[in-house]
Design an enzyme around this catalytic site. Structure first.
Site, PDB file in Angstrom:
ATOM      1  N   ARG A 139       0.848  -1.190   0.000  1.00  0.00           N
ATOM      2  CA  ARG A 139       0.000   0.000   0.000  1.00  0.00           C
ATOM      3  C   ARG A 139       0.888   1.246   0.000  1.00  0.00           C
ATOM      4  NH1 ARG A 139      -4.715  -0.829   4.052  1.00  0.00           N
ATOM      5  NH2 ARG A 139      -4.988  -2.595   2.649  1.00  0.00           N
ATOM      6  N   ARG A 156       2.345   2.041  10.249  1.00  0.00           N
ATOM      7  CA  ARG A 156       1.899   2.352   8.889  1.00  0.00           C
ATOM      8  C   ARG A 156       3.059   2.120   7.933  1.00  0.00           C
ATOM      9  NH1 ARG A 156      -2.694   5.011   7.730  1.00  0.00           N
ATOM     10  NH2 ARG A 156      -2.831   5.862   9.844  1.00  0.00           N
ATOM     11  N   GLU A 189      -6.315   0.947  15.219  1.00  0.00           N
ATOM     12  CA  GLU A 189      -7.021   0.007  14.349  1.00  0.00           C
ATOM     13  C   GLU A 189      -6.118  -1.159  13.947  1.00  0.00           C
ATOM     14  OE1 GLU A 189      -8.409  -0.422   9.783  1.00  0.00           O
ATOM     15  OE2 GLU A 189      -8.495   1.614  10.610  1.00  0.00           O
ATOM     16  N   SER A 199     -10.561  -4.568  10.191  1.00  0.00           N
ATOM     17  CA  SER A 199     -11.680  -3.848   9.588  1.00  0.00           C
ATOM     18  C   SER A 199     -12.588  -4.853   8.897  1.00  0.00           C
ATOM     19  CB  SER A 199     -11.177  -2.810   8.586  1.00  0.00           C
ATOM     20  OG  SER A 199     -12.243  -2.012   8.114  1.00  0.00           O
ATOM     21  N   ARG A 245       1.688  -4.844  12.099  1.00  0.00           N
ATOM     22  CA  ARG A 245       0.997  -3.919  13.009  1.00  0.00           C
ATOM     23  C   ARG A 245       0.599  -4.613  14.316  1.00  0.00           C
ATOM     24  NH1 ARG A 245      -3.744   0.261  11.277  1.00  0.00           N
ATOM     25  NH2 ARG A 245      -2.051   0.915   9.874  1.00  0.00           N
TER      26      ARG A 245
END
Length: 425
Positions: A261, A276, A350, A353, A391
Site C-alpha cells: 500500500r 503504517r 485500528e 476492519s 501492526r
C-alpha cells in the site's frame, strides 16, 4: 455498483449516500449521461436500420438494371453513413461518460451506521479487557524491538525507503506465529485457505471496488499492466468473477498474502515504527453469501467474532467500533473496526476492519447464484481482517513487556514459537 434502474428511481437516496460518505459525486450528471446514451442508442439503431434497408434496395435496383434509382439510393446511403458515423461517436462518448460515472456511485450505508465525518465519529460497540497498568518504565515497540534484536528499521529504510523494515529472529517468528495461529483457527471454522496472486489486472481492482477511487493507493507495474494488491480481498473475490456459484452454503475463503500500500495522503502520520508501512502480511477473511440482508448481517457479526477470538487468545485489550458514514469507503454498506490497545500511543489503534458490501461488489464482478426458484441473484460479499502483521506486533510487544525488558509470549502462540515462553536476549 448499484443497478441503474434502481438509481433512476432513487436518485435522492444515492445523492444522500454520497453526501454522508463525503464524496464529490453528482447523481444528476450520471442521469443526464444515461438519458443521452439511451436516446443516442435509439437514434443510432434507427439510422442503421434505415441505412441497411436502403443498401438492400440498391442491390434490388442494380439487379433489375434500374440505375437511376440505384444511384439515388447510393447517395442516401452515403449521407446516412456520415450521419451514423457522427451519431456513433456521440454514442461512444456518452457510453464512456456513463460508465465512468457509474463506477463512482456510492453504496448506500446501512440505516444503523453512525452518521459522521471522520473516524472520531465512530461509535464504540463493546470492549474486551482493560489496558494494563505498568509499574515500571514503559518502552514502545521500537525500543523493545531494537533491544531484543527483533527488527531493523534503519536498514529497512536504507534498502527500501521510508516505511520499510527488516524482521529478525524472534520478531520474524512472532510475525509468522500470529499468521499460522489465525490460519489454523479459520480452517477449524470452515474456511478454505488460499495463497493468492499478489498482482492483479485492472479489471479485478475495478470489479472489487478498489479502482478508480483508490488507484493512488496501489503500486503499479506499468509494463505488465498489473498492480500489487493491498489486500487479498481483491484476489479472493475475483476468484469467482463472471461465475454462477453454488450458494447452498456461504462460501468462506481466507487469503494468506503479502500486501502493498502506498499510503498516499498519510505523510507525517504514524511515521515511527511498524504502524503504517508499505509492505505487510495479512490473513484475510472473505465470505460470499446469499442476497439476504439478515443472513449477510449475521455473517458480518460472525467474521468479527473470529477476529475477536484471535485477539482474546493473544490476551490483548481491544474495542469494536461501528464505523461512521464519513469514514466508510465507496463500496461499504456496513463496517466495524477493531482497535487494539497500544500502550505507547495511550490509545486504541485500528488492527482489523470488517465490511458488508451487500451485492455492490458482486454486481461489479458479475458473481451470481440461482435462488430456490431458479432465478439468478447477485451474491452479498463480506470481508474482514483475521490478523495483519507487523501492526499486530505493536500491541503484542508493548502489552506483554516485562520489567526486565523481556516479552511474555501468550500461551496460544507458544506452539508456533519453538516452545518459547519469553523473548529475551
Amino acid at each position: 455498483m448499484l443497478d441503474m434502474k434502481w438509481i433512476r428511481m432513487n436518485a435522492e437516496q444515492v445523492q444522500r449516500a454520497a453526501q454522508l460518505k463525503g464524496m464529490a459525486f453528482d447523481v444528476q450528471e450520471l442521469l443526464s449521461w444515461d438519458a443521452k446514451r439511451r436516446d443516442l442508442l435509439q437514434i443510432t439503431e434507427a439510422m442503421r436500420q434505415e441505412r441497411n434497408t436502403a443498401s438492400g434496395q440498391v442491390a434490388v435496383h442494380m439487379r433489375a438494371g434500374d440505375k437511376e434509382p440505384a444511384e439515388r439510393l447510393k447517395e442516401q446511403v452515403r449521407r446516412l453513413n456520415e450521419e451514423l458515423g457522427r451519431s456513433e461517436q456521440e454514442l461512444e462518448e456518452a457510453e464512456r461518460q456513463y460508465r465512468r460515472l457509474l463506477l463512482l456511485v456510492p453504496n448506500l450505508p446501512s440505516d444503523d451506521s453512525p452518521v459522521g465525518l471522520t473516524d472520531a465519529d465512530n461509535v464504540e460497540v463493546r470492549r474486551f479487557g482493560e489496558p494494563r497498568t505498568f509499574d515500571f518504565p514503559l518502552l514502545d515497540h521500537v525500543e523493545l524491538g531494537e533491544r531484543l534484536d527483533l527488527f531493523d528499521i534503519p536498514r529497512g529504510v536504507k534498502v527500501g525507503g521510508a516505511r520499510s523494515y527488516y524482521l529478525k529472529n524472534a520478531g520474524l517468528l512472532l510475525h509468522r506465529a500470529v499468521q499460522q495461529f489465525a490460519i489454523d483457527m479459520l480452517m477449524d471454522r470452515g474456511f478454505t485457505i488460499m495463497d493468492v496472486p499478489l498482482m492483479a489486472r485492472r479489471d479485478a481492482l475495478i470489479g472489487t471496488g478498489f479502482f478508480p477511487l483508490g488507484e493512488d493507493q496501489c503500486y503499479a507495474i506499468p509494463e505488465e499492466q498489473l498492480w500489487l494488491v493491498g489486500t487479498s480481498e481483491v484476489s479472493l473475490v475475483s476468484y469467482y468473477g463472471d461465475e454462477i456459484v453454488d450458494m447452498s452454503e456461504p462460501i468462506r475463503l481466507a487469503g494468506v498474502s503479502a500486501c502493498f500500500r502506498r499510503e498516499v495522503g498519510s505523510a507525517g502520520r504514524d511515521v515511527r515504527g511498524l504502524y503504517r508501512v508499505h509492505q505487510f502480511a495479512k490473513v484475510e477473511q472473505v465470505i460470499l453469501a446469499p442476497n439476504d440482508a439478515a443472513v449477510s448481517n449475521r455473517l458480518l457479526e460472525e467474521m468479527v467474532g473470529h477476529a475477536e477470538s484471535i485477539l482474546q487468545a493473544l490476551e490483548l485489550p481491544y474495542r469494536v467500533v461501528a464505523v461512521c458514514t464519513g469514514d466508510m469507503s465507496q463500496k461499504t454498506f456496513k463496517q466495524y473496526d477493531i482497535e487494539t490497545w497500544m500502550p505507547s500511543r495511550e490509545a486504541y489503534g485500528e488492527t482489523h476492519s470488517a465490511s458488508n458490501l451487500h451485492d455492490f461488489q458482486a454486481r461489479r464482478m458479475n458473481i451470481r447464484y440461482r435462488d430456490a426458484e431458479g432465478q439468478l441473484q447477485y451474491c452479498h460479499t463480506l470481508n474482514n481482517t483475521a490478523v495483519a502483521t507487523p501492526r499486530i506486533l505493536i500491541p503484542l510487544l508493548e502489552n506483554h513487556q516485562q520489567a526486565d525488558g523481556s516479552i511474555r509470549i501468550p500461551e496460544a502462540l507458544r506452539p508456533y514459537m519453538r516452545g518459547m515462553a519469553e523473548i529475551r536476549l
